[in-house]
Design a protein around this motif. Structure first.
Motif, PDB file in Angstrom:
ATOM      1  N   SER A 159     108.001  65.171  19.471  1.00  0.00           N
ATOM      2  CA  SER A 159     108.161  66.506  18.552  1.00  0.00           C
ATOM      3  C   SER A 159     107.385  66.581  17.512  1.00  0.00           C
ATOM      4  CB  SER A 159     109.756  66.599  18.167  1.00  0.00           C
ATOM      5  OG  SER A 159     110.519  66.651  19.142  1.00  0.00           O
ATOM      6  N   TRP A 160     106.645  65.477  16.995  1.00  0.00           N
ATOM      7  CA  TRP A 160     105.853  65.463  15.914  1.00  0.00           C
ATOM      8  C   TRP A 160     104.635  66.472  16.200  1.00  0.00           C
ATOM      9  CZ3 TRP A 160     107.423  64.096  11.268  1.00  0.00           C
ATOM     10  CH2 TRP A 160     108.498  63.368  11.279  1.00  0.00           C
ATOM     11  N   GLN A 161     104.203  66.575  17.592  1.00  0.00           N
ATOM     12  CA  GLN A 161     102.991  67.196  17.878  1.00  0.00           C
ATOM     13  C   GLN A 161     103.237  68.622  17.538  1.00  0.00           C
ATOM     14  OE1 GLN A 161     101.496  65.702  21.641  1.00  0.00           O
ATOM     15  NE2 GLN A 161     102.856  64.226  21.461  1.00  0.00           N
ATOM     16  N   VAL A 162     104.417  69.204  17.540  1.00  0.00           N
ATOM     17  CA  VAL A 162     104.440  70.604  17.677  1.00  0.00           C
ATOM     18  C   VAL A 162     104.796  71.293  16.135  1.00  0.00           C
ATOM     19  CG1 VAL A 162     105.591  70.452  19.907  1.00  0.00           C
ATOM     20  CG2 VAL A 162     107.054  70.556  17.819  1.00  0.00           C
ATOM     21  N   LEU A 163     104.691  70.333  15.177  1.00  0.00           N
ATOM     22  CA  LEU A 163     105.095  70.723  13.893  1.00  0.00           C
ATOM     23  C   LEU A 163     103.770  71.312  13.144  1.00  0.00           C
ATOM     24  CD1 LEU A 163     107.630  67.974  12.730  1.00  0.00           C
ATOM     25  CD2 LEU A 163     107.908  70.346  12.696  1.00  0.00           C
ATOM     26  N   ARG A 164     103.976  72.409  12.449  1.00  0.00           N
ATOM     27  CA  ARG A 164     102.990  72.782  11.497  1.00  0.00           C
ATOM     28  C   ARG A 164     102.640  71.858  10.349  1.00  0.00           C
ATOM     29  NH1 ARG A 164     104.458  73.910   6.641  1.00  0.00           N
ATOM     30  NH2 ARG A 164     106.683  75.096   6.460  1.00  0.00           N
ATOM     31  N   PRO A 165     101.648  71.675   9.645  1.00  0.00           N
ATOM     32  CA  PRO A 165     101.455  70.779   8.683  1.00  0.00           C
ATOM     33  C   PRO A 165     102.609  71.000   7.797  1.00  0.00           C
ATOM     34  CG  PRO A 165      99.151  71.461   9.329  1.00  0.00           C
ATOM     35  CD  PRO A 165     100.207  72.109  10.241  1.00  0.00           C
ATOM     36  N   GLY A 166     103.214  70.263   6.975  1.00  0.00           N
ATOM     37  CA  GLY A 166     104.349  70.423   6.201  1.00  0.00           C
ATOM     38  C   GLY A 166     105.511  70.517   6.923  1.00  0.00           C
TER      39      GLY A 166
END
Length: 237
Positions: A159-166
């Motif tokens: 799931s970390w891969q789909v987050l925007r910066p911040g």
């Protein structure tokens, strides 16, 4: 009994207070985990964790709301800082109320589910549903503001891969790579906010089945079955 003074026996006075008369839909809440459960005709619970039952709901649906509803509210709002217009990914079938709450708060929601549940999740308000069995969600979703994870493990890690910066990841499964892990707590303010959303039409807590108190064993057995579309509720008459 109402007490009026403290002190020695000569100062103690009291009067017998009238017994409260229950009315329809008085209160609802999440019983603290330090107390016995609610599979009983009566249960003692601190008044501070109760709120007025949402008027549009019957008792069975109101009983289904606090556990998953407060989990969604605390995960999305308290820990996730959800704002209107945010892009949210809800991971896992346990997030049905999270989908509804996020949509009611003005978010754009993507959810993962199996193919059999896809239409059900869309009906809850998800704009996009990714079949987690046949698709890699990280290939379908990107730049989300908040991931609400109810699965953990490899799903959480990817799931970390789909987050925007911040962006933020909030999970009910202990995370080892950062993010925010939490356990739902009794919360009157959260219940009042949920009641307000219900009064406005969202969320509608899904109920899979309602069983009488005498069938408590069958109710717990039902929890082991897959593909449930909502809560199993014990009805106390």
């Amino acid at each position: 009994m109402r007490g009026h003074r403290r002190g020695g026996p000569e100062q103690l006075t009291y009067e017998i207070a009238p017994r409260p008369v229950p009315g329809r839909g008085e209160v609802y809440g999440l019983i603290p985990f330090t107390r016995d459960g609610a599979a009983a005709q009566f249960v003692a619970v601190p008044a501070a964790v109760l709120a007025a039952e949402p008027a549009p709901l019957d008792h069975d649906h109101a009983a289904a709301l606090p556990p998953a509803g407060l989990t969604a509210w605390q995960g999305l709002v308290v820990h996730g800082g959800l704002r209107p217009g945010a892009r949210v990914l809800v991971q896992g079938g346990a997030g049905s109320l999270a989908v509804q709450v996020a949509v009611a708060l003005g978010a754009s929601v993507t959810a993962t589910a199996d193919a059999e549940a896809a239409d059900f999740v869309r009906e809850l308000g998800a704009e996009q549903v990714v079949d987690h069995r046949s698709e890699r969600f990280e290939a379908q979703v990107k730049d989300v503001d908040l991931v609400f994870d109810t699965v953990g493990g490899d799903t959480q890690k990817r799931s970390w891969q789909v987050l925007r910066p911040g962006g933020r990841l909030v999970s009910i499964d202990a995370t080892k790579e950062g993010g925010r892990f939490f356990v739902v707590e009794p919360d009157r303010t959260g219940l009042e906010e949920l009641s307000r959303l219900v009064a406005d039409g969202e969320p509608a807590p899904p109920v899979d089945r309602v069983l009488p108190l005498a069938e408590t064993a069958q109710a717990y057995a039902a929890l082991e079955q897959g593909h449930r579309r909502g809560k199993t509720v014990l009805h106390v008459s």
